[in-house]
Design a protein around this motif. Structure first.
Motif, PDB file in Angstrom:
ATOM      1  N   ALA A 198      64.193  50.483 -50.300  1.00  0.00           N
ATOM      2  CA  ALA A 198      62.973  50.386 -51.110  1.00  0.00           C
ATOM      3  C   ALA A 198      63.125  51.165 -52.416  1.00  0.00           C
ATOM      4  O   ALA A 198      62.679  50.711 -53.483  1.00  0.00           O
ATOM      5  CB  ALA A 198      61.773  50.898 -50.319  1.00  0.00           C
ATOM      6  N   ALA A 199      63.759  52.339 -52.330  1.00  0.00           N
ATOM      7  CA  ALA A 199      63.974  53.133 -53.542  1.00  0.00           C
ATOM      8  C   ALA A 199      64.900  52.412 -54.513  1.00  0.00           C
ATOM      9  O   ALA A 199      64.717  52.482 -55.735  1.00  0.00           O
ATOM     10  CB  ALA A 199      64.551  54.498 -53.167  1.00  0.00           C
ATOM     11  N   ALA A 200      65.881  51.712 -53.987  1.00  0.00           N
ATOM     12  CA  ALA A 200      66.793  50.947 -54.845  1.00  0.00           C
ATOM     13  C   ALA A 200      66.047  49.805 -55.542  1.00  0.00           C
ATOM     14  O   ALA A 200      66.231  49.574 -56.743  1.00  0.00           O
ATOM     15  CB  ALA A 200      67.947  50.398 -54.007  1.00  0.00           C
ATOM     16  N   ARG A 201      65.218  49.114 -54.795  1.00  0.00           N
ATOM     17  CA  ARG A 201      64.445  48.033 -55.414  1.00  0.00           C
ATOM     18  C   ARG A 201      63.493  48.576 -56.481  1.00  0.00           C
ATOM     19  O   ARG A 201      63.316  47.961 -57.546  1.00  0.00           O
ATOM     20  CB  ARG A 201      63.678  47.266 -54.342  1.00  0.00           C
ATOM     21  N   ALA A 202      62.901  49.726 -56.218  1.00  0.00           N
ATOM     22  CA  ALA A 202      62.015  50.343 -57.200  1.00  0.00           C
ATOM     23  C   ALA A 202      62.775  50.723 -58.468  1.00  0.00           C
ATOM     24  O   ALA A 202      62.250  50.611 -59.584  1.00  0.00           O
ATOM     25  CB  ALA A 202      61.347  51.580 -56.591  1.00  0.00           C
ATOM     26  N   GLN A 203      64.027  51.174 -58.301  1.00  0.00           N
ATOM     27  CA  GLN A 203      64.859  51.512 -59.458  1.00  0.00           C
ATOM     28  C   GLN A 203      65.104  50.276 -60.321  1.00  0.00           C
ATOM     29  O   GLN A 203      65.036  50.329 -61.548  1.00  0.00           O
ATOM     30  CB  GLN A 203      66.185  52.109 -58.991  1.00  0.00           C
ATOM     31  N   LEU A 204      65.384  49.147 -59.688  1.00  0.00           N
ATOM     32  CA  LEU A 204      65.608  47.909 -60.440  1.00  0.00           C
ATOM     33  C   LEU A 204      64.326  47.474 -61.148  1.00  0.00           C
ATOM     34  O   LEU A 204      64.363  47.039 -62.305  1.00  0.00           O
ATOM     35  CB  LEU A 204      66.102  46.798 -59.515  1.00  0.00           C
ATOM     36  N   ASP A 205      63.204  47.578 -60.473  1.00  0.00           N
ATOM     37  CA  ASP A 205      61.931  47.204 -61.085  1.00  0.00           C
ATOM     38  C   ASP A 205      61.647  48.071 -62.311  1.00  0.00           C
ATOM     39  O   ASP A 205      61.200  47.575 -63.353  1.00  0.00           O
ATOM     40  CB  ASP A 205      60.788  47.355 -60.082  1.00  0.00           C
ATOM     41  N   ALA A 206      61.913  49.364 -62.190  1.00  0.00           N
ATOM     42  CA  ALA A 206      61.686  50.265 -63.318  1.00  0.00           C
ATOM     43  C   ALA A 206      62.612  49.926 -64.483  1.00  0.00           C
ATOM     44  O   ALA A 206      62.206  49.971 -65.653  1.00  0.00           O
ATOM     45  CB  ALA A 206      61.892  51.712 -62.870  1.00  0.00           C
ATOM     46  N   ALA A 207      63.846  49.570 -64.173  1.00  0.00           N
ATOM     47  CA  ALA A 207      64.821  49.256 -65.221  1.00  0.00           C
ATOM     48  C   ALA A 207      64.415  48.012 -66.008  1.00  0.00           C
ATOM     49  O   ALA A 207      64.717  47.896 -67.201  1.00  0.00           O
ATOM     50  CB  ALA A 207      66.206  49.067 -64.607  1.00  0.00           C
ATOM     51  N   LEU A 208      63.745  47.084 -65.355  1.00  0.00           N
ATOM     52  CA  LEU A 208      63.299  45.876 -66.058  1.00  0.00           C
ATOM     53  C   LEU A 208      62.311  46.194 -67.165  1.00  0.00           C
ATOM     54  O   LEU A 208      62.171  45.416 -68.121  1.00  0.00           O
ATOM     55  CB  LEU A 208      62.668  44.891 -65.070  1.00  0.00           C
ATOM     56  N   GLY A 238      61.608  34.442 -61.185  1.00  0.00           N
ATOM     57  CA  GLY A 238      60.649  34.762 -62.232  1.00  0.00           C
ATOM     58  C   GLY A 238      61.185  35.750 -63.253  1.00  0.00           C
ATOM     59  O   GLY A 238      60.885  35.658 -64.446  1.00  0.00           O
ATOM     60  N   VAL A 239      62.003  36.687 -62.782  1.00  0.00           N
ATOM     61  CA  VAL A 239      62.598  37.673 -63.691  1.00  0.00           C
ATOM     62  C   VAL A 239      63.523  36.989 -64.683  1.00  0.00           C
ATOM     63  O   VAL A 239      63.503  37.275 -65.886  1.00  0.00           O
ATOM     64  CB  VAL A 239      63.357  38.745 -62.893  1.00  0.00           C
ATOM     65  N   TYR A 240      64.339  36.062 -64.207  1.00  0.00           N
ATOM     66  CA  TYR A 240      65.282  35.387 -65.096  1.00  0.00           C
ATOM     67  C   TYR A 240      64.542  34.515 -66.105  1.00  0.00           C
ATOM     68  O   TYR A 240      64.921  34.461 -67.286  1.00  0.00           O
ATOM     69  CB  TYR A 240      66.269  34.524 -64.297  1.00  0.00           C
ATOM     70  N   LEU A 241      63.488  33.839 -65.655  1.00  0.00           N
ATOM     71  CA  LEU A 241      62.713  33.003 -66.566  1.00  0.00           C
ATOM     72  C   LEU A 241      62.037  33.854 -67.643  1.00  0.00           C
ATOM     73  O   LEU A 241      62.027  33.484 -68.821  1.00  0.00           O
ATOM     74  CB  LEU A 241      61.674  32.191 -65.794  1.00  0.00           C
ATOM     75  N   ASN A 242      61.494  34.989 -67.255  1.00  0.00           N
ATOM     76  CA  ASN A 242      60.905  35.891 -68.244  1.00  0.00           C
ATOM     77  C   ASN A 242      61.959  36.417 -69.203  1.00  0.00           C
ATOM     78  O   ASN A 242      61.699  36.620 -70.395  1.00  0.00           O
ATOM     79  CB  ASN A 242      60.209  37.064 -67.542  1.00  0.00           C
ATOM     80  N   GLY A 243      63.157  36.632 -68.673  1.00  0.00           N
ATOM     81  CA  GLY A 243      64.233  37.141 -69.517  1.00  0.00           C
ATOM     82  C   GLY A 243      64.623  36.195 -70.631  1.00  0.00           C
ATOM     83  O   GLY A 243      65.112  36.627 -71.681  1.00  0.00           O
ATOM     84  N   LEU A 244      64.423  34.897 -70.423  1.00  0.00           N
ATOM     85  CA  LEU A 244      64.729  33.933 -71.480  1.00  0.00           C
ATOM     86  C   LEU A 244      63.845  34.132 -72.706  1.00  0.00           C
ATOM     87  O   LEU A 244      64.179  33.680 -73.805  1.00  0.00           O
ATOM     88  CB  LEU A 244      64.553  32.505 -70.962  1.00  0.00           C
ATOM     89  N   LYS A 245      62.716  34.815 -72.529  1.00  0.00           N
ATOM     90  CA  LYS A 245      61.778  35.043 -73.633  1.00  0.00           C
ATOM     91  C   LYS A 245      61.911  36.449 -74.217  1.00  0.00           C
ATOM     92  O   LYS A 245      61.160  36.827 -75.111  1.00  0.00           O
ATOM     93  CB  LYS A 245      60.343  34.834 -73.128  1.00  0.00           C
ATOM     94  N   ASP A 246      62.849  37.216 -73.708  1.00  0.00           N
ATOM     95  CA  ASP A 246      63.002  38.598 -74.152  1.00  0.00           C
ATOM     96  C   ASP A 246      63.415  38.656 -75.624  1.00  0.00           C
ATOM     97  O   ASP A 246      64.203  37.821 -76.086  1.00  0.00           O
ATOM     98  CB  ASP A 246      64.056  39.300 -73.288  1.00  0.00           C
ATOM     99  N   PRO A 247      62.910  39.629 -76.390  1.00  0.00           N
ATOM    100  CA  PRO A 247      63.328  39.741 -77.799  1.00  0.00           C
ATOM    101  C   PRO A 247      64.803  40.093 -77.971  1.00  0.00           C
ATOM    102  O   PRO A 247      65.373  39.853 -79.052  1.00  0.00           O
ATOM    103  CB  PRO A 247      62.424  40.851 -78.345  1.00  0.00           C
ATOM    104  N   SER A 248      65.428  40.625 -76.928  1.00  0.00           N
ATOM    105  CA  SER A 248      66.843  41.000 -77.023  1.00  0.00           C
ATOM    106  C   SER A 248      67.742  39.812 -76.675  1.00  0.00           C
ATOM    107  O   SER A 248      67.603  39.211 -75.603  1.00  0.00           O
ATOM    108  CB  SER A 248      67.149  42.158 -76.080  1.00  0.00           C
ATOM    109  N   SER A 249      68.680  39.515 -77.550  1.00  0.00           N
ATOM    110  CA  SER A 249      69.630  38.429 -77.271  1.00  0.00           C
ATOM    111  C   SER A 249      70.484  38.761 -76.053  1.00  0.00           C
ATOM    112  O   SER A 249      70.887  37.869 -75.299  1.00  0.00           O
ATOM    113  CB  SER A 249      70.525  38.168 -78.488  1.00  0.00           C
ATOM    114  N   GLN A 250      70.761  40.053 -75.826  1.00  0.00           N
ATOM    115  CA  GLN A 250      71.549  40.444 -74.657  1.00  0.00           C
ATOM    116  C   GLN A 250      70.842  40.044 -73.370  1.00  0.00           C
ATOM    117  O   GLN A 250      71.453  39.530 -72.428  1.00  0.00           O
ATOM    118  CB  GLN A 250      71.787  41.954 -74.668  1.00  0.00           C
TER     119      GLN A 250
END
Length: 349
Positions: free
Chosen positions: A59-69, A94-106
């Motif tokens: 759970a702590a690992a998943r929370a770390q990933l969520d925070a990093a997003l 959903g994360v990947y789809l949202n990422g397509l709209k991210d202002p960062s090209s990376q």
């Protein structure tokens, strides 16, 4: 120098080498220094302790990933998407789809690559909106993803990006996706690229050819593992492991005793990708290193190896004070650990 993106990932086997580096920062060894009087042997992996996976640590690992997003650093957001690609797969659609709209090209690049790898079919419309993205790397990733979803309308554009005269990173990305598409016809585009003036491109081309079953690609990768430059060795090792062909296990094992700890750690990770824990003792030892880059590479190796008894080491790395990258790598590794089902002995090779 190794691009941070490539090391974290696992997404693109040797994955594009570019800005934001995490290389060794060391000079290459001279010919005299590189001479070894006798072959060294890596430390044997200890017996596996089949401890159960800790739900609170997961759970702590998943929370770390969520925070990093939600990080302000686009590389951290990108790394979090890569980690989800490795651990959550299509469940993080959903994360990947949202990422397509991210202002960062990376982030857009990483998201498109994840969608293509996972073949998320309902992302096609969003991908089409990025076909003419202002960033060339994103355009390459979008063409990869569309091809994987069955739309080959734009794939031929990769023949032109393979010849990009000014930006070598674009050529490297093109070679990468051509290998990942697993289309045999890509070999005719890749073979001329073996003469590229940039070593990083040549190594990426070798990986792509090896993914396509071309023995010349294999030979070139093996040669790169003997480079005087440790960063070249590290990228080549990941490229060797990418097709998951156990015939190259011996080449990986020999690098467990390389002159640089970073190379040994990448070899341990590559061995783990092929189902061996032969590098576990190395990764466990360097997980406590004072060097932040070594701790990050150790976390990636422990995750690829997947032994459940790595949990205490990874729990410490998940709280690392020096680097968000280390915490992110530890989170990914924790979520890659395998339940305790194997016999309680070291697997080795």
């Amino acid at each position: 120098m190794i691009h941070r993106h490539r090391l974290i990932l696992g997404l693109i086997s040797t994955t594009t080498l570019l800005v934001g580096c995490a290389g060794t920062g060391q000079r290459p060894l001279s010919a005299v220094e590189r001479q070894v009087p006798a072959p060294k042997q890596p430390p044997a992996p200890p017996p596996i302790h089949n401890v159960p996976l800790d739900p609170s640590l997961q759970a702590a690992a998943r929370a770390q990933l969520d925070a990093a997003l939600g990080s302000n650093d686009p590389f951290i957001r990108s790394h979090a998407i890569e980690a989800l690609n490795q651990t959550a797969g299509v469940q993080a659609r959903g994360v990947y789809l949202n990422g397509l709209k991210d202002p960062s090209s990376q982030v857009r690049f990483t998201s498109a690559m994840a969608i293509g790898q996972l073949q998320i079919a309902d992302a096609r419309d969003e991908l089409l909106q990025l076909v003419n993205d202002p960033n060339a790397r994103v355009r390459i990733a979008v063409r990869f993803a569309l091809h994987r979803l069955g739309d080959t309308s734009y794939t031929k554009d990769l023949e032109q990006t393979a010849k990009e005269p000014l930006v070598w990173q674009i050529r490297a990305d093109t070679a990468m996706v051509l290998g990942m598409l697993k289309e045999p016809t890509a070999v005719r585009v890749l073979r001329p690229m073996q003469r590229d003036p940039q070593a990083a491109v040549r190594i990426q081309v070798a990986e792509a050819l090896w993914r396509l079953g071309d023995e010349q690609g294999l030979r070139n990768l093996v040669a790169a593992t003997q480079s005087a430059y440790p960063d070249d060795q590290m990228v080549a090792l990941m490229g060797l492991a990418a097709p998951k062909d156990t015939r190259i296990m011996g080449h990986l094992r020999s690098s467990l005793t390389a002159d640089y700890p970073e190379v040994c750690l990448v070899a341990a990770r590559a061995m783990g990708m092929l189902g061996s824990d032969a590098g576990y003792a190395i990764a466990a030892d360097l997980a406590r290193s004072r060097d932040a880059n070594q701790r990050m590479l150790a976390a990636l190796a422990l995750g690829a190896i997947g032994r459940p008894d790595a949990q205490p080491l990874l729990a410490d790395l998940l709280k690392d004070r020096d680097s968000a990258d280390i915490r992110l790598c530890a989170a990914q590794a924790i979520l890659q650990l395998k339940p305790p089902t194997a016999p309680a002995t070291a697997r080795g090779e």
